[in-house]
Design an enzyme around this catalytic site. Sequence first.
Site, PDB file in Angstrom:
ATOM      1  CB  SER A 187     -14.371  -9.458  -6.011  1.00 43.07           C
ATOM      2  OG  SER A 187     -13.625  -8.976  -7.110  1.00 43.07           O
ATOM      3  CE1 TYR A 215     -12.530 -14.241  -7.155  1.00 44.62           C
ATOM      4  CE2 TYR A 215     -12.891 -12.284  -8.484  1.00 44.62           C
ATOM      5  CZ  TYR A 215     -12.434 -12.870  -7.322  1.00 44.62           C
ATOM      6  OH  TYR A 215     -11.886 -12.107  -6.329  1.00 44.62           O
TER       7      TYR A 215
HETATM    8  P1  NAD Z   1      -4.566 -15.155  -2.071  1.00 43.64           P
HETATM    9  O1  NAD Z   1      -4.627 -15.816  -3.401  1.00 43.64           O
HETATM   10  O2  NAD Z   1      -3.419 -14.257  -1.760  1.00 43.64           O
HETATM   11  O3  NAD Z   1      -4.704 -16.296  -1.000  1.00 43.64           O
HETATM   12  C1  NAD Z   1      -4.820 -16.001   0.369  1.00 43.64           C
HETATM   13  C2  NAD Z   1      -4.626 -17.278   1.139  1.00 43.64           C
HETATM   14  O4  NAD Z   1      -5.577 -18.275   0.755  1.00 43.64           O
HETATM   15  C3  NAD Z   1      -3.249 -17.915   0.926  1.00 43.64           C
HETATM   16  O5  NAD Z   1      -2.556 -17.961   2.163  1.00 43.64           O
HETATM   17  C4  NAD Z   1      -3.563 -19.304   0.383  1.00 43.64           C
HETATM   18  O6  NAD Z   1      -2.657 -20.289   0.840  1.00 43.64           O
HETATM   19  C5  NAD Z   1      -4.955 -19.544   0.916  1.00 43.64           C
HETATM   20  N1  NAD Z   1      -5.735 -20.565   0.200  1.00 43.64           N
HETATM   21  C6  NAD Z   1      -5.808 -20.745  -1.134  1.00 43.64           C
HETATM   22  N2  NAD Z   1      -6.616 -21.800  -1.412  1.00 43.64           N
HETATM   23  C7  NAD Z   1      -7.058 -22.277  -0.223  1.00 43.64           C
HETATM   24  C8  NAD Z   1      -7.907 -23.368   0.154  1.00 43.64           C
HETATM   25  N3  NAD Z   1      -8.470 -24.157  -0.763  1.00 43.64           N
HETATM   26  N4  NAD Z   1      -8.131 -23.571   1.475  1.00 43.64           N
HETATM   27  C9  NAD Z   1      -7.557 -22.774   2.414  1.00 43.64           C
HETATM   28  N5  NAD Z   1      -6.743 -21.748   2.116  1.00 43.64           N
HETATM   29  C10 NAD Z   1      -6.497 -21.500   0.810  1.00 43.64           C
HETATM   30  O7  NAD Z   1      -5.951 -14.327  -1.873  1.00 43.64           O
HETATM   31  P2  NAD Z   1      -6.170 -12.789  -1.495  1.00 43.64           P
HETATM   32  O8  NAD Z   1      -5.761 -11.943  -2.625  1.00 43.64           O
HETATM   33  O9  NAD Z   1      -5.644 -12.504  -0.159  1.00 43.64           O
HETATM   34  O10 NAD Z   1      -7.782 -12.739  -1.494  1.00 43.64           O
HETATM   35  C11 NAD Z   1      -8.553 -12.929  -0.339  1.00 43.64           C
HETATM   36  C12 NAD Z   1     -10.009 -12.722  -0.691  1.00 43.64           C
HETATM   37  O11 NAD Z   1     -10.197 -11.426  -1.277  1.00 43.64           O
HETATM   38  C13 NAD Z   1     -10.544 -13.725  -1.714  1.00 43.64           C
HETATM   39  O12 NAD Z   1     -11.874 -14.063  -1.401  1.00 43.64           O
HETATM   40  C14 NAD Z   1     -10.508 -12.948  -3.025  1.00 43.64           C
HETATM   41  O13 NAD Z   1     -11.421 -13.425  -3.972  1.00 43.64           O
HETATM   42  C15 NAD Z   1     -10.846 -11.547  -2.536  1.00 43.64           C
HETATM   43  N6  NAD Z   1     -10.342 -10.506  -3.436  1.00 43.64           N
HETATM   44  C16 NAD Z   1      -9.009 -10.342  -3.659  1.00 43.64           C
HETATM   45  C17 NAD Z   1      -8.586  -9.355  -4.526  1.00 43.64           C
HETATM   46  C18 NAD Z   1      -7.125  -9.147  -4.820  1.00 43.64           C
HETATM   47  O14 NAD Z   1      -6.790  -8.431  -5.766  1.00 43.64           O
HETATM   48  N7  NAD Z   1      -6.207  -9.702  -4.027  1.00 43.64           N
HETATM   49  C19 NAD Z   1      -9.516  -8.521  -5.168  1.00 43.64           C
HETATM   50  C20 NAD Z   1     -10.864  -8.717  -4.914  1.00 43.64           C
HETATM   51  C21 NAD Z   1     -11.267  -9.705  -4.049  1.00 43.64           C
END
Ligand code: NAD
Length: 258
Positions: free
Chosen positions: A140, A153
């Site tokens: 991230s 985080y």
């Molecule tokens: P999200 O919160 O949209 O979740 C994606 C999926 O994870 C969902 O389908 C949810 O059901 C599933 N999930 C949640 N907890 C879980 C668990 N304990 N076991 C299995 N599945 C689980 O996440 P996202 O925004 O798609 O992020 C994906 C990755 O990208 C993460 O590692 C996040 O830290 C990273 N990230 C996201 C962003 C952002 O702004 N979206 C920014 C930087 C990094």
Amino acid sequence: MQLDLTGKRALITAGAGGLGRRTAELFSNAGAKVFICDIDQDQLESARDKIPNLDGMVTDVSDRDALKTMFETGLDYLGGLDILVNNAGTAGPTGPVEGVDINDWMACIEINLTCTFLMTQMAVPHLREAGGGAIVNLSSAAGKFGFPMRSPYSAAKWGIVGFTRTVAMELGPDKIRCNCVQPGPVEGDRIDRVIKAKAAAANISENQMRSEMTSIASLKEFVTADDIASMILFLCSSAGKHITGQSISVDGGLEGLV
Ligand code: NAD
């Protein structure tokens, strides 16, 4: 440029929603066979229905026994492994470091970092058996800058960077590449939840928090799930064959985090 994954077998954690879902769609479109896990049964079933060449299993990735069972089930379905995307991540608690509960800290480290380690450990023998492969970890912008009020985080996402670089060095001789992607805030439900929590903690409106967060990017906007999934696809395709050990920002030119 055509990014082709024909014949490749890919496992994506938390692949039924958000960035994982978009990555699963692009992988399937590019010809890969895909296995996902997710905690959300409805989303998982929807992914199964809508995405060709994809199966999956309901799994809470913080349950280590369930993670192992899921990995073995995925491997059976795929018949081997060429690509692992360690996508699962959770925002963790929002608040000053002195108030962070140890259980919240542990839960955040478990899902963001320990799960990546465990999945990588299980995947390596199979990637080696395939003659090489690609691992992409989700870090991230919080793994590149300090991120006030989000210490667990940020610590986990900085941890991903060191883990990625080290794994790339250990496994390079086996032609296993390992990179991480560092998204900036992505448009969608997740960032809406983060904005809400941060606005409440800072005692300002959600609109104010949103414009503070976009003002700090050179391009003055959030990125999209498509931007991130396209980078993951690039890294896993032959176009990325000489890229390893890297932390690649896709963040609109973020200059810091608020
Ligand atoms: P999200 O919160 O949209 O979740 C994606 C999926 O994870 C969902 O389908 C949810 O059901 C599933 N999930 C949640 N907890 C879980 C668990 N304990 N076991 C299995 N599945 C689980 O996440 P996202 O925004 O798609 O992020 C994906 C990755 O990208 C993460 O590692 C996040 O830290 C990273 N990230 C996201 C962003 C952002 O702004 N979206 C920014 C930087 C990094």
